[in-house]
Design an enzyme around this catalytic site. Structure first.
Site, PDB file in Angstrom:
ATOM      1  N   LYS A   1     -17.735 -33.695  -6.331  1.00  0.00           N
ATOM      2  CA  LYS A   1     -17.424 -35.018  -7.069  1.00  0.00           C
ATOM      3  C   LYS A   1     -16.972 -35.985  -5.914  1.00  0.00           C
ATOM      4  O   LYS A   1     -17.437 -37.114  -6.118  1.00  0.00           O
ATOM      5  CB  LYS A   1     -16.716 -34.778  -8.302  1.00  0.00           C
ATOM      6  CG  LYS A   1     -15.824 -35.867  -8.773  1.00  0.00           C
ATOM      7  CD  LYS A   1     -16.882 -36.617  -9.669  1.00  0.00           C
ATOM      8  CE  LYS A   1     -16.392 -38.049 -10.468  1.00  0.00           C
ATOM      9  NZ  LYS A   1     -15.028 -38.534  -9.768  1.00  0.00           N
ATOM     10  N   ASP A   2     -15.793 -35.491  -5.388  1.00  0.00           N
ATOM     11  CA  ASP A   2     -15.293 -36.409  -4.581  1.00  0.00           C
ATOM     12  C   ASP A   2     -15.783 -36.116  -2.971  1.00  0.00           C
ATOM     13  O   ASP A   2     -15.215 -35.301  -2.283  1.00  0.00           O
ATOM     14  CB  ASP A   2     -13.731 -36.187  -4.600  1.00  0.00           C
ATOM     15  CG  ASP A   2     -13.424 -36.640  -5.904  1.00  0.00           C
ATOM     16  OD1 ASP A   2     -13.233 -37.690  -6.111  1.00  0.00           O
ATOM     17  OD2 ASP A   2     -13.187 -35.663  -6.784  1.00  0.00           O
TER      18      ASP A   2
ATOM     19  N   SER B   1     -14.421 -37.155 -15.148  1.00  0.00           N
ATOM     20  CA  SER B   1     -13.459 -37.913 -14.287  1.00  0.00           C
ATOM     21  C   SER B   1     -12.378 -38.068 -15.271  1.00  0.00           C
ATOM     22  O   SER B   1     -12.534 -38.457 -16.368  1.00  0.00           O
ATOM     23  CB  SER B   1     -13.841 -38.937 -13.740  1.00  0.00           C
ATOM     24  OG  SER B   1     -12.797 -39.801 -13.159  1.00  0.00           O
TER      25      SER B   1
ATOM     26  N   MET C   1      -4.741 -33.326  -9.813  1.00  0.00           N
ATOM     27  CA  MET C   1      -3.766 -34.315 -10.394  1.00  0.00           C
ATOM     28  C   MET C   1      -3.493 -34.318 -11.821  1.00  0.00           C
ATOM     29  O   MET C   1      -2.928 -34.911 -12.416  1.00  0.00           O
ATOM     30  CB  MET C   1      -4.319 -35.859  -9.929  1.00  0.00           C
ATOM     31  CG  MET C   1      -4.083 -36.042  -8.516  1.00  0.00           C
ATOM     32  SD  MET C   1      -4.106 -37.727  -8.026  1.00  0.00           S
ATOM     33  CE  MET C   1      -5.427 -38.211  -8.759  1.00  0.00           C
ATOM     34  N   GLY C   2      -3.953 -33.135 -12.370  1.00  0.00           N
ATOM     35  CA  GLY C   2      -3.828 -32.677 -13.750  1.00  0.00           C
ATOM     36  C   GLY C   2      -4.739 -33.540 -14.728  1.00  0.00           C
ATOM     37  O   GLY C   2      -5.842 -33.884 -14.263  1.00  0.00           O
TER      38      GLY C   2
ATOM     39  N   ARG D   1     -10.646 -40.637 -15.195  1.00  0.00           N
ATOM     40  CA  ARG D   1     -10.682 -41.945 -15.660  1.00  0.00           C
ATOM     41  C   ARG D   1     -11.717 -42.462 -16.455  1.00  0.00           C
ATOM     42  O   ARG D   1     -11.711 -43.365 -17.175  1.00  0.00           O
ATOM     43  CB  ARG D   1     -11.085 -42.788 -14.006  1.00  0.00           C
ATOM     44  CG  ARG D   1     -10.055 -42.764 -13.203  1.00  0.00           C
ATOM     45  CD  ARG D   1      -9.930 -43.556 -11.894  1.00  0.00           C
ATOM     46  NE  ARG D   1      -8.845 -43.718 -11.146  1.00  0.00           N
ATOM     47  CZ  ARG D   1      -8.439 -42.904 -10.139  1.00  0.00           C
ATOM     48  NH1 ARG D   1      -9.396 -41.995  -9.786  1.00  0.00           N
ATOM     49  NH2 ARG D   1      -7.491 -43.140  -9.578  1.00  0.00           N
TER      50      ARG D   1
ATOM     51  N   GLY E   1     -14.566 -29.915 -15.187  1.00  0.00           N
ATOM     52  CA  GLY E   1     -14.864 -30.176 -13.914  1.00  0.00           C
ATOM     53  C   GLY E   1     -13.804 -29.282 -12.993  1.00  0.00           C
ATOM     54  O   GLY E   1     -14.142 -28.604 -12.121  1.00  0.00           O
ATOM     55  N   HIS E   2     -12.560 -29.499 -13.523  1.00  0.00           N
ATOM     56  CA  HIS E   2     -11.381 -28.742 -12.784  1.00  0.00           C
ATOM     57  C   HIS E   2     -11.458 -27.326 -13.107  1.00  0.00           C
ATOM     58  O   HIS E   2     -11.334 -26.496 -12.080  1.00  0.00           O
ATOM     59  CB  HIS E   2     -10.181 -29.232 -13.466  1.00  0.00           C
ATOM     60  CG  HIS E   2      -9.802 -30.852 -13.110  1.00  0.00           C
ATOM     61  ND1 HIS E   2      -9.636 -31.671 -13.829  1.00  0.00           N
ATOM     62  CD2 HIS E   2      -9.346 -31.439 -11.887  1.00  0.00           C
ATOM     63  CE1 HIS E   2      -9.248 -32.953 -13.512  1.00  0.00           C
ATOM     64  NE2 HIS E   2      -9.053 -32.795 -12.103  1.00  0.00           N
TER      65      HIS E   2
END
Ligand code: AMP
Length: 287
Positions: A152-153, A188, A31-32, A190, A37-38
């Protein structure tokens, strides 16, 4: 040079060109607002395939009505620079309109029963249907040989594996361990919603999972472990959404030690929802 495509037709043309050269393609759905992590997922993708396609799409279908869709961080230009540095072949960044031309509600949905209604699925009804719908659509559009997801998810990862197995999708799912801050907090998008004070407190979340792991390995039976961990989290200012010890494959809650376990948790710090997990394998993992 990294190519940016924003329509289904243009990404399909690109994929056809790459496949005509017999290239193996890895897809990394995101989701950009990319962080380390990405980037770990993308590096893994680069090591496994000839071409890496990264999708950037803040998928409205996986957000509930009162969730943070509007304020979800969108940082396309920075993301593009990071992806160019990593030598990604292409970025697929479609508009909402091109993915849901007739609106989200009128779009065909993909749904995995069972595990998608527990834990995050219970607190966020419909969330995982949104995830499986967009991931299925991306797989159909890009026809990747492999697709990379983060541990992570963890619940999401298992749901995607189930969708792929149930629907016989010809794509190999690769998982990458969670990348954390120096203090243990899982990276994250967030985390940036946390105030400085909350950020300091947040590291206690993963420490609690590590303490649960120690207690599980020492006690064999789990009586009291979750109650005590929840009350410690509360006393540190967290609101606990869920904290559970599960079989790492079925996600069924367990009360005694098993060969492959996972501690799953979601908490709120102020208005920010954080999720994390810790896998425990009693034997050396070969998968
Ligand atoms: P998102 O952009 O949050 O939808 O995440 C896109 C992908 O990155 C998903 O497969 C996530 O599991 C993965 N991911 C997010 N955060 C991390 C992290 N800290 N470590 C490893 N993978 C992550």
């Amino acid at each position: 040079m990294t190519i940016v495509v924003d329509t289904i037709e243009s990404v399909q043309q690109l994929i056809r060109d790459l496949k005509s050269k017999s290239h193996q393609i890895a897809l990394v759905p995101t989701m950009g607002n990319l962080h380390a992590g990405h980037l770990a997922l993308i590096k893994e993708a680069k090591s496994l395939a000839d071409d890496v396609l990264v999708s950037i799409f803040v998928n409205p279908l996986q957000f509930g009505e009162n969730e943070d869709l509007a304020r979800y961080p969108r940082t396309f230009e920075d993301d593009k620079i990071a992806l160019e540095k990593l030598g990604v072949t292409a970025i697929f960044a479609p508009s909402v309109k091109s993915i849901y031309p007739e609106g989200q509600q009128n779009h065909t949905k993909v749904s995995t029963p069972g595990i998608s209604t527990q834990f995050c699925g219970k607190s966020r009804p419909g969330h995982f249907d949104g995830v499986t719908t967009i991931v299925c659509k991306l797989f159909n559009i890009a026809q990747p040989d492999i697709a990379i997801f983060g541990q992570k998810d963890y619940q999401q990862l298992l749901i995607i594996k189930k969708m792929v197995a149930d629907l016989g999708m010809p794509v190999k799912i690769i998982e990458v361990p969670t990348i954390r801050d120096h203090d243990g907090l899982a990276l994250s998008s967030r985390n940036q919603f946390l105030s400085a004070d909350e950020k300091l407190k947040a590291s206690f979340f993963y420490k609690t999972l590590q303490n649960c792991e120690k207690a599980i390995l020492q006690n064999k039976k789990f009586t009291g472990i979750l109650t005590s961990a929840k009350s410690t989290l509360k006393s540190h200012g967290f609101k606990v959404d869920y904290l559970a010890i599960c079989n790492a494959v079925s996600l069924k809650k367990i009360t005694e030690i098993e060969a492959k376990m996972v501690i799953l948790a979601a908490v709120y710090l102020g208005n920010t929802r954080l999720i994390d997990n810790l896998k425990i394998s009693l034997h050396v993992d070969r998968d």
